[in-house]
Motif scaffolding. Sequence first.
Motif, mmCIF file in Angstrom:
data_model
loop_
_atom_site.group_PDB
_atom_site.id
_atom_site.type_symbol
_atom_site.label_atom_id
_atom_site.label_comp_id
_atom_site.label_asym_id
_atom_site.label_seq_id
_atom_site.Cartn_x
_atom_site.Cartn_y
_atom_site.Cartn_z
ATOM 1 N N ASP A 87 110.571 21.293 203.783
ATOM 2 C CA ASP A 87 109.325 21.675 203.120
ATOM 3 C C ASP A 87 109.265 21.134 201.692
ATOM 4 O O ASP A 87 110.271 20.711 201.122
ATOM 5 N N ARG A 88 108.077 21.201 201.139
ATOM 6 C CA ARG A 88 107.862 20.900 199.720
ATOM 7 C C ARG A 88 107.218 22.106 199.059
ATOM 8 O O ARG A 88 106.554 22.899 199.710
ATOM 9 N N VAL A 89 107.421 22.203 197.750
ATOM 10 C CA VAL A 89 106.882 23.306 196.962
ATOM 11 C C VAL A 89 106.059 22.718 195.831
ATOM 12 O O VAL A 89 106.488 21.778 195.160
ATOM 13 N N GLU A 90 104.850 23.277 195.642
ATOM 14 C CA GLU A 90 104.073 22.909 194.464
ATOM 15 C C GLU A 90 104.329 23.980 193.416
ATOM 16 O O GLU A 90 104.106 25.171 193.655
ATOM 17 N N PHE A 91 104.834 23.570 192.253
ATOM 18 C CA PHE A 91 105.176 24.494 191.171
ATOM 19 C C PHE A 91 104.681 23.903 189.863
ATOM 20 O O PHE A 91 105.057 22.788 189.496
ATOM 21 N N ARG A 92 103.774 24.619 189.206
ATOM 22 C CA ARG A 92 103.179 24.174 187.941
ATOM 23 C C ARG A 92 102.565 22.781 188.051
ATOM 24 O O ARG A 92 102.700 21.952 187.163
ATOM 25 N N HIS A 142 116.383 38.538 199.244
ATOM 26 C CA HIS A 142 115.515 37.465 198.783
ATOM 27 C C HIS A 142 115.839 36.224 199.612
ATOM 28 O O HIS A 142 116.948 36.084 200.109
ATOM 29 N N THR A 143 114.869 35.329 199.723
ATOM 30 C CA THR A 143 115.124 34.010 200.276
ATOM 31 C C THR A 143 115.409 33.097 199.095
ATOM 32 O O THR A 143 114.615 33.020 198.164
ATOM 33 N N ALA A 144 116.577 32.432 199.118
ATOM 34 C CA ALA A 144 117.000 31.584 197.998
ATOM 35 C C ALA A 144 117.104 30.138 198.465
ATOM 36 O O ALA A 144 117.541 29.863 199.580
ATOM 37 N N PHE A 145 116.688 29.220 197.592
ATOM 38 C CA PHE A 145 116.843 27.793 197.877
ATOM 39 C C PHE A 145 116.781 27.004 196.580
ATOM 40 O O PHE A 145 116.406 27.520 195.540
ATOM 41 N N THR A 146 117.196 25.755 196.677
ATOM 42 C CA THR A 146 117.130 24.821 195.554
ATOM 43 C C THR A 146 115.987 23.861 195.816
ATOM 44 O O THR A 146 115.742 23.475 196.953
ATOM 45 N N SER A 198 111.071 34.006 191.496
ATOM 46 C CA SER A 198 111.828 33.735 190.284
ATOM 47 C C SER A 198 112.306 32.293 190.386
ATOM 48 O O SER A 198 113.009 31.934 191.329
ATOM 49 N N VAL A 199 111.899 31.445 189.442
ATOM 50 C CA VAL A 199 112.265 30.030 189.439
ATOM 51 C C VAL A 199 113.109 29.790 188.199
ATOM 52 O O VAL A 199 112.655 29.997 187.081
ATOM 53 N N GLN A 200 114.359 29.351 188.420
ATOM 54 C CA GLN A 200 115.316 29.212 187.326
ATOM 55 C C GLN A 200 115.875 27.800 187.281
ATOM 56 O O GLN A 200 116.238 27.251 188.330
ATOM 57 N N PRO A 201 115.970 27.200 186.093
ATOM 58 C CA PRO A 201 116.556 25.854 185.988
ATOM 59 C C PRO A 201 117.998 25.854 186.497
ATOM 60 O O PRO A 201 118.738 26.804 186.261
ATOM 61 N N GLU A 202 118.362 24.794 187.218
ATOM 62 C CA GLU A 202 119.749 24.634 187.649
ATOM 63 C C GLU A 202 120.616 24.405 186.423
ATOM 64 O O GLU A 202 120.227 23.693 185.511
ATOM 65 N N ARG A 203 121.798 24.956 186.426
ATOM 66 C CA ARG A 203 122.698 24.805 185.290
ATOM 67 C C ARG A 203 123.589 23.580 185.416
ATOM 68 O O ARG A 203 123.974 22.987 184.437
ATOM 69 N N VAL A 204 123.934 23.170 186.617
ATOM 70 C CA VAL A 204 124.829 22.040 186.815
ATOM 71 C C VAL A 204 124.019 20.784 187.047
ATOM 72 O O VAL A 204 123.133 20.759 187.887
ATOM 73 N N GLY A 205 124.298 19.732 186.276
ATOM 74 C CA GLY A 205 123.651 18.453 186.488
ATOM 75 C C GLY A 205 122.260 18.350 185.898
ATOM 76 O O GLY A 205 121.546 17.416 186.194
ATOM 77 N N SER A 206 121.865 19.309 185.062
ATOM 78 C CA SER A 206 120.551 19.235 184.450
ATOM 79 C C SER A 206 120.603 19.896 183.091
ATOM 80 O O SER A 206 121.559 20.567 182.742
ATOM 81 N N GLY A 207 119.547 19.696 182.329
ATOM 82 C CA GLY A 207 119.524 20.285 181.002
ATOM 83 C C GLY A 207 120.593 19.648 180.141
ATOM 84 O O GLY A 207 120.812 18.458 180.160
ATOM 85 N N LEU A 208 121.303 20.479 179.394
ATOM 86 C CA LEU A 208 122.372 19.993 178.540
ATOM 87 C C LEU A 208 123.699 20.101 179.267
ATOM 88 O O LEU A 208 124.069 21.170 179.734
ATOM 89 N N ARG A 221 116.545 26.631 190.983
ATOM 90 C CA ARG A 221 116.905 27.616 191.996
ATOM 91 C C ARG A 221 115.719 28.553 192.116
ATOM 92 O O ARG A 221 115.131 28.972 191.118
ATOM 93 N N VAL A 222 115.356 28.887 193.348
ATOM 94 C CA VAL A 222 114.189 29.714 193.611
ATOM 95 C C VAL A 222 114.630 30.938 194.412
ATOM 96 O O VAL A 222 115.393 30.821 195.367
ATOM 97 N N PHE A 223 114.144 32.110 194.003
ATOM 98 C CA PHE A 223 114.414 33.366 194.697
ATOM 99 C C PHE A 223 113.074 34.027 195.011
ATOM 100 O O PHE A 223 112.338 34.423 194.100
ATOM 101 N N VAL A 224 112.743 34.117 196.306
ATOM 102 C CA VAL A 224 111.483 34.710 196.757
ATOM 103 C C VAL A 224 111.810 36.063 197.382
ATOM 104 O O VAL A 224 112.650 36.133 198.280
#
Length: 104
Positions: free
Chosen positions: A68-73, A94-98, A29-39, A55-58
């Motif tokens: 590490d690096r992540v390739e996403f889209r 779940h393993t969670a990270f930003t 599950s990949v979710q946009p950060e709410r603080v410091g991004s978007g509106l 934010r990523v939840f695996v």
Amino acid sequence: MLRAPLVDDVYGKARDWTSAQPVGTYRASVQPERVGSGLAADEDRDRETTITTYRVFVPGVVDVESADRVEFRGLLYDVVGSPRLWPVGVNGRHTAFTMRRVDG
């Protein structure tokens, strides 16, 4: 996920991203950060910015490190900070990270 070896350079040690190896492919599950991004809460709705932090939840416990690096889209992202376990329900984890977009 990609992991690069540490190599010696003129400043000490650095990650050699040209030699990065895959360390796993996961559904997440990949979710946009709410603080410091978007509106931002105090901005006008017509002043949108590009979201580059997620934010990523695996599901489960996975092998991910802060370097590490992540390739996403089709884009690359750096893992920011230390990944941690996120409890889900009574027995789930779940393993969670930003992750943040790699510039350049």
